[in-house]
Design a protein around this motif. Structure first.
Motif, PDB file in Angstrom:
ATOM      1  N   PRO A 183       6.008  49.902 -87.655  1.00 62.40           N
ATOM      2  CA  PRO A 183       5.503  51.181 -88.279  1.00 62.40           C
ATOM      3  C   PRO A 183       4.047  51.386 -88.517  1.00 62.40           C
ATOM      4  O   PRO A 183       3.355  52.196 -88.435  1.00 62.40           O
ATOM      5  CB  PRO A 183       6.451  51.704 -89.133  1.00 62.40           C
ATOM      6  CG  PRO A 183       6.958  50.430 -89.739  1.00 62.40           C
ATOM      7  CD  PRO A 183       6.966  49.434 -88.393  1.00 62.40           C
ATOM      8  N   MET A 199       7.516  57.734 -84.296  1.00 62.82           N
ATOM      9  CA  MET A 199       6.812  58.060 -85.683  1.00 62.82           C
ATOM     10  C   MET A 199       5.231  58.220 -85.553  1.00 62.82           C
ATOM     11  O   MET A 199       4.465  59.156 -85.853  1.00 62.82           O
ATOM     12  CB  MET A 199       7.047  57.018 -86.817  1.00 62.82           C
ATOM     13  CG  MET A 199       6.393  57.107 -88.136  1.00 62.82           C
ATOM     14  SD  MET A 199       5.927  55.652 -89.114  1.00 62.82           S
ATOM     15  CE  MET A 199       4.687  55.154 -87.950  1.00 62.82           C
ATOM     16  N   GLY A 252       5.549  60.717 -92.044  1.00 65.30           N
ATOM     17  CA  GLY A 252       5.612  59.643 -91.023  1.00 65.30           C
ATOM     18  C   GLY A 252       6.688  58.634 -91.286  1.00 65.30           C
ATOM     19  O   GLY A 252       7.498  57.962 -90.835  1.00 65.30           O
ATOM     20  N   LEU A 256      10.217  59.945 -91.601  1.00 68.44           N
ATOM     21  CA  LEU A 256      10.816  60.133 -90.433  1.00 68.44           C
ATOM     22  C   LEU A 256      11.120  58.801 -89.779  1.00 68.44           C
ATOM     23  O   LEU A 256      12.206  58.394 -89.277  1.00 68.44           O
ATOM     24  CB  LEU A 256       9.623  60.808 -89.336  1.00 68.44           C
ATOM     25  CG  LEU A 256      10.170  60.885 -87.954  1.00 68.44           C
ATOM     26  CD1 LEU A 256      11.230  61.419 -87.841  1.00 68.44           C
ATOM     27  CD2 LEU A 256       9.017  61.144 -86.916  1.00 68.44           C
ATOM     28  N   TYR A 257      10.034  57.675 -89.881  1.00 69.25           N
ATOM     29  CA  TYR A 257      10.634  56.519 -89.498  1.00 69.25           C
ATOM     30  C   TYR A 257      11.739  55.786 -90.172  1.00 69.25           C
ATOM     31  O   TYR A 257      12.547  55.304 -89.531  1.00 69.25           O
ATOM     32  CB  TYR A 257       9.464  55.213 -89.656  1.00 69.25           C
ATOM     33  CG  TYR A 257       9.682  53.864 -89.575  1.00 69.25           C
ATOM     34  CD1 TYR A 257       9.755  53.638 -88.320  1.00 69.25           C
ATOM     35  CD2 TYR A 257      10.067  53.053 -90.441  1.00 69.25           C
ATOM     36  CE1 TYR A 257      10.290  52.064 -87.968  1.00 69.25           C
ATOM     37  CE2 TYR A 257      10.448  51.809 -90.186  1.00 69.25           C
ATOM     38  CZ  TYR A 257      10.480  51.188 -88.979  1.00 69.25           C
ATOM     39  OH  TYR A 257      10.741  49.946 -88.929  1.00 69.25           O
TER      40      TYR A 257
END
Length: 524
Positions: A329, A465, A497, A500-501
């Motif tokens: 990520p 993401m 972000g 969300l990840y």
């Protein structure tokens, strides 16, 4: 009894958390440097001068010395006899290594101070036509080069502490560098000193402070090392024999840096752009890669010594899993929104919009190699724990050749962008060679079912993401450029972000919440 995966996770959390604190302060430091110096002659002179002792430090301490020293020290700590006898043998070996390392580094430092103009021409030949940059770089390098001695001794004492399972002090020591440099800039502003001069002296002062910090920690841990007269004992000869391939491998890596810096010096501003970009991708690399390398090597060395192949494989797989969970990520975020990140962090004062664009391009390219850089830290200890220094050397040389060819051949076509491109291609090649070599000789290097299941799910969550971040940056374009809102907008974007990840990784089965709770419950 604490299991190996939980102990590893706690060690990663300790080292990673302290390294994160250091990197955050490093951001504050570089934000100040960018605002005060931009990408001008003084900034480039400082960055090049600082790179010189750091290159030799990685060659002697991290690349060669420490990777040979820690397994040999761990072997004595896990050897025959009572605990007191094993401790005495380990301390005797550490003192022999300390004497030999100090003697070599004192001689090297004296030689470098005399030959500094020649070294600077080799490192940054593009400065030769600019007397201001060249003279400043030579002056700053002479002030900063003794930092090599300090940091190599810091690496030795850190290796002692890591072999004992003490990770906090070595991980906290780099914080002092950023504190000293931020303080140096504050003093420069207060007393109207040249900022570059203050930074150079700040580096030297920080080196002594870091060495003192880990020496005291080792003394408290029962390893009060004394400085002996250097002698070529059997232990030192063994260390030198195992360290020589690592030194050559470290030398191959440093050739990449020399070539990159040399090429960048012919493009005005490029040395500074690449240095700022390096700071950004070094955040996840330092937090995850350094933590994994520091904790995994002594753990694997102990398990190899005991013949615990199953434990070694489990330790390596869990380290790889954690690495992917954190670096995929990070790479996606840096590649997707490099422009807004660089603009918000550095885009002020002497740092122009052109500097922002150039630094963002380099950052996005470096990000593509981030998983490879960190996974190397997972695979390399498999070789080092078994005292195999030759194989990583061969792989490093192949990666170096790729890097040099791409950077040198690409520079006339695409300019400074060829440097991060060569670095990324070389990193992935080196990782592939390491993994192929490790799987051929060691069961611990083979991915287990859990890692094979988690890896593609983590990649999918990271890509999703990254796309969301890119779309969010387009929607928040005005806010990300507004002086009063830009920091808040970037923080909101990155937090969104990250959330969300986390949801995608957990619900998709890429991350096990139980492992995170175990890591954070109590730190060793």
């Amino acid at each position: 009894m604490t299991t190996a995966p939980v102990r590893l996770m706690r060690g990663f959390a300790t080292v990673g958390g302290l390294t994160m604190a250091s990197r955050v302060l490093g951001f504050a430091r570089d934000v100040l440097i960018a605002a005060l110096l931009g990408a001008g002659p003084m900034a480039e002179a400082f960055f090049v001068a600082f790179r010189l002792p750091n290159m030799f430090r990685r060659f002697f301490a991290e690349g060669a010395f420490n990777m040979a020293f820690v397994p040999l020290l761990a072997k004595r700590l896990e050897g025959e006899g009572s605990e007191a006898e094993r401790r005495a043998a380990a301390q005797d070996f550490a003192e022999e290594a300390l004497a030999a390392l100090t003697a070599v580094l004192l001689a090297l430092t004296a030689l470098a101070l005399v030959a500094m103009p020649v070294l600077m021409l080799a490192l940054a030949g593009g400065f030769a036509d600019d007397a201001e940059r060249f003279d400043l770089a030579v002056a700053y390098a002479r002030i900063e080069f003794p930092y090599l001695l300090c940091m190599s001794l810091t690496a030795l004492f850190s290796g002692v502490l890591n072999a004992l399972g003490r990770f906090a002090a070595p991980a906290a020591a780099p914080i002092l560098l950023n504190v000293f440099l931020i303080g140096a800039m504050g003093l420069a502003l207060a007393f109207a000193w040249p900022v570059g001069d203050a930074l150079a002296w700040g580096v030297l002062a920080a080196g002594f402070a870091q060495a003192a910090m880990v020496w005291l920690a080792a003394r408290r841990a029962g390893m009060a090392l004394r400085l002996r007269r250097p002698r070529l004992t059997p232990g030192v000869r063994r260390l030198a024999r195992l360290g020589a391939p690592g030194a050559l491998a470290g030398g191959a890596t440093q050739i990449n840096l020399v070539v990159g810096t040399l090429i960048a010096s012919f493009f005005p501003g490029a040395v500074a752009w690449l240095s700022y970009a390096d700071r950004l991708y070094q955040l996840p690399l330092g937090v995850v890669g350094v933590a994994i390398g520091v904790v995994l090597l002594p753990e694997l060395s102990r398990r190899v010594r005991r013949g615990d192949e199953a434990g070694a494989r489990d330790a390596m797989n869990r380290a790889a899993e954690l690495c992917l969970a954190l670096t995929l990520p990070a790479a996606a975020a840096l590649a997707a929104v490099a422009g807004p990140i660089v603009s918000v962090l550095f885009g002020r004062g002497a740092f122009s919009p052109e500097d922002v664009a150039a630094t963002a391009t380099a950052t996005a390219l470096y990000a593509l190699g981030l998983p490879a850089y960190v996974l190397q830290k997972v695979v390399q200890p498999i070789f080092f724990a078994r005292e195999d220094m030759d194989s990583p050397l061969r792989y490093a040389v192949a990666a170096m050749a790729t890097n040099v060819v791409v950077a040198a051949a690409g520079a006339p076509l695409v300019g400074y962008v060829a440097i991060p491109l060569g670095t990324v291609l070389g990193a992935w090649l080196q990782l592939w060679l390491l993994m192929r070599g490790a799987r051929a000789r060691d069961p611990a290097a083979r991915a287990d079912a859990r890692l094979a299941k988690a890896a593609p799910r983590l990649l999918a969550a990271s890509l999703a993401m990254g796309l969301a971040l890119w779309l969010g940056a387009q929607a928040l374009g005005e806010a990300l450029a507004a002086p009063g809102l830009r920091w808040l907008a970037l923080a909101g974007l990155m937090l969104g972000g990250g959330a969300l990840y986390a949801v995608l990784a957990v619900t998709g089965g890429g991350v096990r919440p139980a492992d995170l709770r175990a890591a954070l419950r109590r730190r060793d």
